[in-house]
Design a protein around this motif. Structure first.
Motif, PDB file in Angstrom:
ATOM      1  N   ARG A  20       0.803  -1.215   0.000  1.00 59.16           N
ATOM      2  CA  ARG A  20       0.000   0.000   0.000  1.00 59.16           C
ATOM      3  C   ARG A  20       0.838   1.269   0.000  1.00 59.16           C
ATOM      4  NH1 ARG A  20      -0.858   2.026   5.281  1.00 59.16           N
ATOM      5  NH2 ARG A  20       0.130   0.785   6.905  1.00 59.16           N
ATOM      6  N   TRP A  21       2.131   1.157   0.217  1.00 57.34           N
ATOM      7  CA  TRP A  21       2.981   2.348   0.243  1.00 57.34           C
ATOM      8  C   TRP A  21       3.327   2.839  -1.149  1.00 57.34           C
ATOM      9  CZ3 TRP A  21       3.287   4.957   4.554  1.00 57.34           C
ATOM     10  CH2 TRP A  21       3.105   4.290   5.774  1.00 57.34           C
ATOM     11  N   GLY A  22       3.087   2.023  -2.170  1.00 62.68           N
ATOM     12  CA  GLY A  22       3.421   2.446  -3.528  1.00 62.68           C
ATOM     13  C   GLY A  22       4.900   2.768  -3.661  1.00 62.68           C
ATOM     14  N   LEU A  23       5.197   3.836  -4.370  1.00 64.03           N
ATOM     15  CA  LEU A  23       6.599   4.207  -4.592  1.00 64.03           C
ATOM     16  C   LEU A  23       7.300   4.692  -3.337  1.00 64.03           C
ATOM     17  CD1 LEU A  23       6.595   5.960  -8.089  1.00 64.03           C
ATOM     18  CD2 LEU A  23       7.697   3.817  -7.454  1.00 64.03           C
ATOM     19  N   TRP A  24       6.533   5.077  -2.312  1.00 63.16           N
ATOM     20  CA  TRP A  24       7.194   5.469  -1.061  1.00 63.16           C
ATOM     21  C   TRP A  24       7.941   4.288  -0.450  1.00 63.16           C
ATOM     22  CZ3 TRP A  24       7.677  10.188  -1.562  1.00 63.16           C
ATOM     23  CH2 TRP A  24       6.627  11.070  -1.833  1.00 63.16           C
ATOM     24  N   GLY A  25       7.598   3.077  -0.856  1.00 62.84           N
ATOM     25  CA  GLY A  25       8.317   1.912  -0.374  1.00 62.84           C
ATOM     26  C   GLY A  25       9.582   1.602  -1.144  1.00 62.84           C
ATOM     27  N   ALA A  26       9.883   2.400  -2.183  1.00 61.27           N
ATOM     28  CA  ALA A  26      11.070   2.188  -3.020  1.00 61.27           C
ATOM     29  C   ALA A  26      12.171   3.142  -2.573  1.00 61.27           C
ATOM     30  CB  ALA A  26      10.731   2.420  -4.487  1.00 61.27           C
ATOM     31  N   ALA A  27      13.270   2.590  -2.072  1.00 59.03           N
ATOM     32  CA  ALA A  27      14.329   3.420  -1.487  1.00 59.03           C
ATOM     33  C   ALA A  27      14.920   4.398  -2.503  1.00 59.03           C
ATOM     34  CB  ALA A  27      15.428   2.525  -0.919  1.00 59.03           C
ATOM     35  N   ASN A  28      15.166   3.931  -3.737  1.00 59.48           N
ATOM     36  CA  ASN A  28      15.760   4.806  -4.737  1.00 59.48           C
ATOM     37  C   ASN A  28      14.853   5.995  -5.045  1.00 59.48           C
ATOM     38  OD1 ASN A  28      18.146   3.425  -5.093  1.00 59.48           O
ATOM     39  ND2 ASN A  28      17.382   2.178  -6.793  1.00 59.48           N
ATOM     40  N   PHE A  29      13.553   5.717  -5.176  1.00 62.63           N
ATOM     41  CA  PHE A  29      12.641   6.817  -5.474  1.00 62.63           C
ATOM     42  C   PHE A  29      12.543   7.780  -4.305  1.00 62.63           C
ATOM     43  CE2 PHE A  29       8.475   8.836  -5.328  1.00 62.63           C
ATOM     44  CZ  PHE A  29       8.513   9.521  -6.532  1.00 62.63           C
ATOM     45  N   ARG A  30      12.500   7.265  -3.076  1.00 59.79           N
ATOM     46  CA  ARG A  30      12.441   8.149  -1.905  1.00 59.79           C
ATOM     47  C   ARG A  30      13.630   9.094  -1.883  1.00 59.79           C
ATOM     48  NH1 ARG A  30      11.406   3.522   1.130  1.00 59.79           N
ATOM     49  NH2 ARG A  30      13.456   3.736   2.134  1.00 59.79           N
ATOM     50  N   ARG A  31      14.807   8.571  -2.201  1.00 67.01           N
ATOM     51  CA  ARG A  31      16.001   9.423  -2.207  1.00 67.01           C
ATOM     52  C   ARG A  31      15.920  10.478  -3.304  1.00 67.01           C
ATOM     53  NH1 ARG A  31      19.233   3.832  -1.712  1.00 67.01           N
ATOM     54  NH2 ARG A  31      19.109   3.591   0.565  1.00 67.01           N
ATOM     55  N   ARG A  92      23.722   9.640 -16.469  1.00 58.17           N
ATOM     56  CA  ARG A  92      22.835  10.755 -16.129  1.00 58.17           C
ATOM     57  C   ARG A  92      22.902  11.124 -14.652  1.00 58.17           C
ATOM     58  NH1 ARG A  92      18.895   7.729 -20.239  1.00 58.17           N
ATOM     59  NH2 ARG A  92      19.671   8.699 -22.138  1.00 58.17           N
ATOM     60  N   ARG A  93      23.034  10.132 -13.788  1.00 55.47           N
ATOM     61  CA  ARG A  93      23.129  10.432 -12.356  1.00 55.47           C
ATOM     62  C   ARG A  93      24.375  11.260 -12.071  1.00 55.47           C
ATOM     63  NH1 ARG A  93      24.955   7.691  -7.356  1.00 55.47           N
ATOM     64  NH2 ARG A  93      26.181   6.362  -8.720  1.00 55.47           N
ATOM     65  N   ARG A  94      25.470  10.940 -12.747  1.00 58.18           N
ATOM     66  CA  ARG A  94      26.711  11.698 -12.542  1.00 58.18           C
ATOM     67  C   ARG A  94      26.552  13.139 -13.018  1.00 58.18           C
ATOM     68  NH1 ARG A  94      31.993   8.904 -14.803  1.00 58.18           N
ATOM     69  NH2 ARG A  94      31.367   7.458 -13.131  1.00 58.18           N
ATOM     70  N   LEU A 195      23.066  25.075   0.442  1.00 57.66           N
ATOM     71  CA  LEU A 195      22.967  23.871   1.267  1.00 57.66           C
ATOM     72  C   LEU A 195      21.970  22.876   0.685  1.00 57.66           C
ATOM     73  CD1 LEU A 195      23.771  22.432   3.887  1.00 57.66           C
ATOM     74  CD2 LEU A 195      21.903  23.642   5.039  1.00 57.66           C
ATOM     75  N   SER A 196      20.900  23.380   0.075  1.00 58.85           N
ATOM     76  CA  SER A 196      19.889  22.473  -0.499  1.00 58.85           C
ATOM     77  C   SER A 196      20.475  21.630  -1.621  1.00 58.85           C
ATOM     78  CB  SER A 196      18.691  23.277  -1.006  1.00 58.85           C
ATOM     79  OG  SER A 196      18.998  23.962  -2.211  1.00 58.85           O
ATOM     80  N   TYR A 197      21.388  22.202  -2.408  1.00 62.84           N
ATOM     81  CA  TYR A 197      22.005  21.437  -3.491  1.00 62.84           C
ATOM     82  C   TYR A 197      22.961  20.386  -2.952  1.00 62.84           C
ATOM     83  CZ  TYR A 197      19.905  24.824  -6.600  1.00 62.84           C
ATOM     84  OH  TYR A 197      18.995  25.598  -7.273  1.00 62.84           O
ATOM     85  N   LEU A 198      23.567  20.655  -1.810  1.00 62.70           N
ATOM     86  CA  LEU A 198      24.396  19.642  -1.169  1.00 62.70           C
ATOM     87  C   LEU A 198      23.535  18.460  -0.719  1.00 62.70           C
ATOM     88  CD1 LEU A 198      27.095  18.652  -0.043  1.00 62.70           C
ATOM     89  CD2 LEU A 198      26.622  19.992   2.031  1.00 62.70           C
ATOM     90  N   VAL A 199      22.369  18.759  -0.140  1.00 70.47           N
ATOM     91  CA  VAL A 199      21.444  17.693   0.257  1.00 70.47           C
ATOM     92  C   VAL A 199      21.024  16.874  -0.959  1.00 70.47           C
ATOM     93  CG1 VAL A 199      19.159  17.204   1.216  1.00 70.47           C
ATOM     94  CG2 VAL A 199      20.611  18.947   2.275  1.00 70.47           C
ATOM     95  N   SER A 200      20.701  17.548  -2.060  1.00 67.90           N
ATOM     96  CA  SER A 200      20.314  16.853  -3.286  1.00 67.90           C
ATOM     97  C   SER A 200      21.434  15.938  -3.768  1.00 67.90           C
ATOM     98  CB  SER A 200      19.960  17.875  -4.370  1.00 67.90           C
ATOM     99  OG  SER A 200      19.649  17.230  -5.589  1.00 67.90           O
ATOM    100  N   ALA A 201      22.670  16.431  -3.733  1.00 71.85           N
ATOM    101  CA  ALA A 201      23.809  15.622  -4.174  1.00 71.85           C
ATOM    102  C   ALA A 201      23.987  14.393  -3.289  1.00 71.85           C
ATOM    103  CB  ALA A 201      25.082  16.471  -4.179  1.00 71.85           C
ATOM    104  N   LEU A 202      23.822  14.549  -1.983  1.00 71.21           N
ATOM    105  CA  LEU A 202      23.956  13.409  -1.076  1.00 71.21           C
ATOM    106  C   LEU A 202      22.884  12.361  -1.346  1.00 71.21           C
ATOM    107  CD1 LEU A 202      24.793  15.296   2.257  1.00 71.21           C
ATOM    108  CD2 LEU A 202      26.359  13.960   0.831  1.00 71.21           C
ATOM    109  N   CYS A 203      21.657  12.813  -1.608  1.00 68.77           N
ATOM    110  CA  CYS A 203      20.580  11.857  -1.913  1.00 68.77           C
ATOM    111  C   CYS A 203      20.833  11.151  -3.243  1.00 68.77           C
ATOM    112  CB  CYS A 203      19.243  12.588  -1.945  1.00 68.77           C
ATOM    113  SG  CYS A 203      18.676  13.189  -0.340  1.00 68.77           S
ATOM    114  N   GLY A 205      23.674  10.582  -4.604  1.00 67.06           N
ATOM    115  CA  GLY A 205      24.811   9.684  -4.444  1.00 67.06           C
ATOM    116  C   GLY A 205      24.423   8.337  -3.871  1.00 67.06           C
ATOM    117  N   ARG A 206      23.285   8.253  -3.207  1.00 71.48           N
ATOM    118  CA  ARG A 206      22.847   6.999  -2.584  1.00 71.48           C
ATOM    119  C   ARG A 206      21.865   6.224  -3.459  1.00 71.48           C
ATOM    120  NH1 ARG A 206      20.644   7.237   3.127  1.00 71.48           N
ATOM    121  NH2 ARG A 206      21.094   5.010   2.908  1.00 71.48           N
TER     122      ARG A 206
END
Length: 429
Positions: A20-31, A92-94, A195-203, A205-206
């Motif tokens: 029932r969590w849909g895509l929220w249950g997908a770690a890659n999408f959450r990041r 593309r991720r890089r 700082l927000s772009y640093l957070v985006s980069a960290l997400c 990267g995972r």
């Protein structure tokens, strides 16, 4: 024959049943969602803060403020097409990671320069221009990466959630920017964006996604690869129609945006605080549009849903110029929000079709071609709206631009899309 770009998703959370969590249950999408939502909030803060730095700290003229706004969109006209070809050659991720780090440095450079006493208008304009360049590459890679992060069947849900996050920060962004500016100062507020772009980069990267771009030996001349993407879009009746639809829609909406503040303040007689309330209602309409896009596509079909959004919901824009005269301004604002709801829902449906229909190896080039056509209309629409507003007045300008928006819906109605319930599945190159 096209080059090969074959992303392979590893087995893991995104491949497992999510219940029932849909895509929220997908770690890659959450990041991906978290990184892009935080980055979007930072962008909303940065847009306000950079304008305030130019206007307050550097005492920029209205002309320079207009140039500053246009500078972030001009790169699409000059590098949009080659950016698509380059993105299809690279991981593309890089690309997105590099862009995030570049954006972090660009926005951090403004407060550093201010503290050292060497900040100039020229630097702010260069930052705006280079930010636009980075956004071209980031946006192109972002749209091309998503089909490698989620399954094709989940693309619409993914775009709905991602666009919902974007719409939410568009609602909250100006208020947060005002609070950050009040607490930290006009210049220091740009550090929040960095700082927000640093957070985006960290997400990013995972995110666990394997990409295999074409080897250097398989690449051809850049011009050939650009033309391949251009021919694919122009030769396809659905993609060609959606590109024209996007161009007219952006022209109309940015023409309205150019005069909306003057219209509300001078013609409708609102106070600055009330103007902010109207914009909040309009932004809430965009948030609702992102939320209902998936339901509309499932209930009526993706193609019919797009037509419904643009032929039934978007025409509420014609009630906007009646505000303050024939209609109470509150009712006009609600109609404006309803129209934006239709536009955003239509954009989510159309964007999802692009990502599921275009061949993966061409996706970067096709999206970049479409974005160049669509985003290239943004500065044109803003300049046209401003010119019409100065000569005809703001109300006639909004009437004209509402008609252009209806013309965008007419493009859909005159195309093969009108005969479809759902858009077709993936097309081979």
């Amino acid at each position: 024959m096209s080059t090969t770009y074959a992303p392979r998703k590893p087995a893991g959370p995104d491949s497992a049943p999510r219940g029932r969590w849909g895509l929220w249950g997908a770690a890659n999408f959450r990041r991906l969602w978290l990184g892009e939502t935080v980055s979007g909030l930072g962008t909303a803060i940065g847009n306000v803060s950079l304008s305030l730095v130019a206007a307050v700290t550097l005492d920029a003229s209205p002309l320079l403020m207009g140039v500053l706004t246009a500078a972030t969109w001009l790169p699409w006209l000059f590098i949009g097409l080659p950016a698509g070809a380059w993105v299809d050659r690279w991981r593309r991720r890089r690309v997105m990671l590099v862009c995030d780090l570049v954006l972090m440095v660009l926005f951090a450079s403004v407060p550093v320069a201010a503290w050292t006493g060497c900040l100039t208008v020229a630097q702010v304009l260069v930052v705006a221009l280079l930010t636009g360049v980075a956004k071209v590459f980031f946006s192109t890679a972002y749209g091309a990466l998503l089909p490698s992060v989620v399954d094709s069947a989940d693309i619409l849900e993914a775009n709905t959630k991602l666009r919902g996050g974007e719409a939410a920060v568009e609602v909250a962004g100006p208020g947060v920017a005002g609070l950050v500016t009040q607490l930290l100062g006009v210049v220091t507020g740009l550090f929040a964006d960095a700082l927000s772009y640093l957070v985006s980069a960290l997400c990013l990267g995972r995110i666990d996604v394997h990409e295999e771009p074409p080897p250097p030996a398989a690449r051809r001349a850049l011009r050939q690869e650009i033309l391949e993407g251009l021919r694919f879009l122009l030769g396809d009746p659905y993609l060609r129609t959606l590109a024209c639809f996007s161009m007219l829609g952006n022209l109309a909406l940015n023409g309205i945006q150019a005069v909306q503040t003057v219209f509300l303040l001078r013609d409708a007689g609102l106070s600055p605080g009330s103007v902010g309330t109207v914009f909040a209602v309009v932004s809430a309409g965009g948030l609702a549009g992102a939320g209902v896009a998936g339901w509309i596509a499932r209930r009526f079909g993706s193609a019919r849903g797009l037509l419904l959004c643009m032929l039934v919901i978007a025409p509420f824009m014609f009630l906007v110029p009646l505000g303050g005269r024939q209609l109470p301004i509150a009712l006009s604002a609600v109609a404006w929000g309803v129209a934006v709801c239709g536009v955003i829902a239509g954009n989510v449906i159309a964007g999802s079709f692009f990502q599921t229909y275009c061949p993966t190896e061409l996706l970067g080039r096709v999206r970049a071609t479409s974005a160049t056509i669509g985003y290239g209309a943004i500065p044109v629409g803003a300049l046209l709206g401003g010119a019409l507003g100065s000569t005809l007045g703001t109300r006639p300008t909004i009437w004209i631009m509402a008609a252009v928006l209806l013309g965008a819906a007419g493009v859909l109605l005159a195309s093969p899309i009108r005969r479809l319930r759902d858009f077709p599945a993936r097309k081979e190159s």
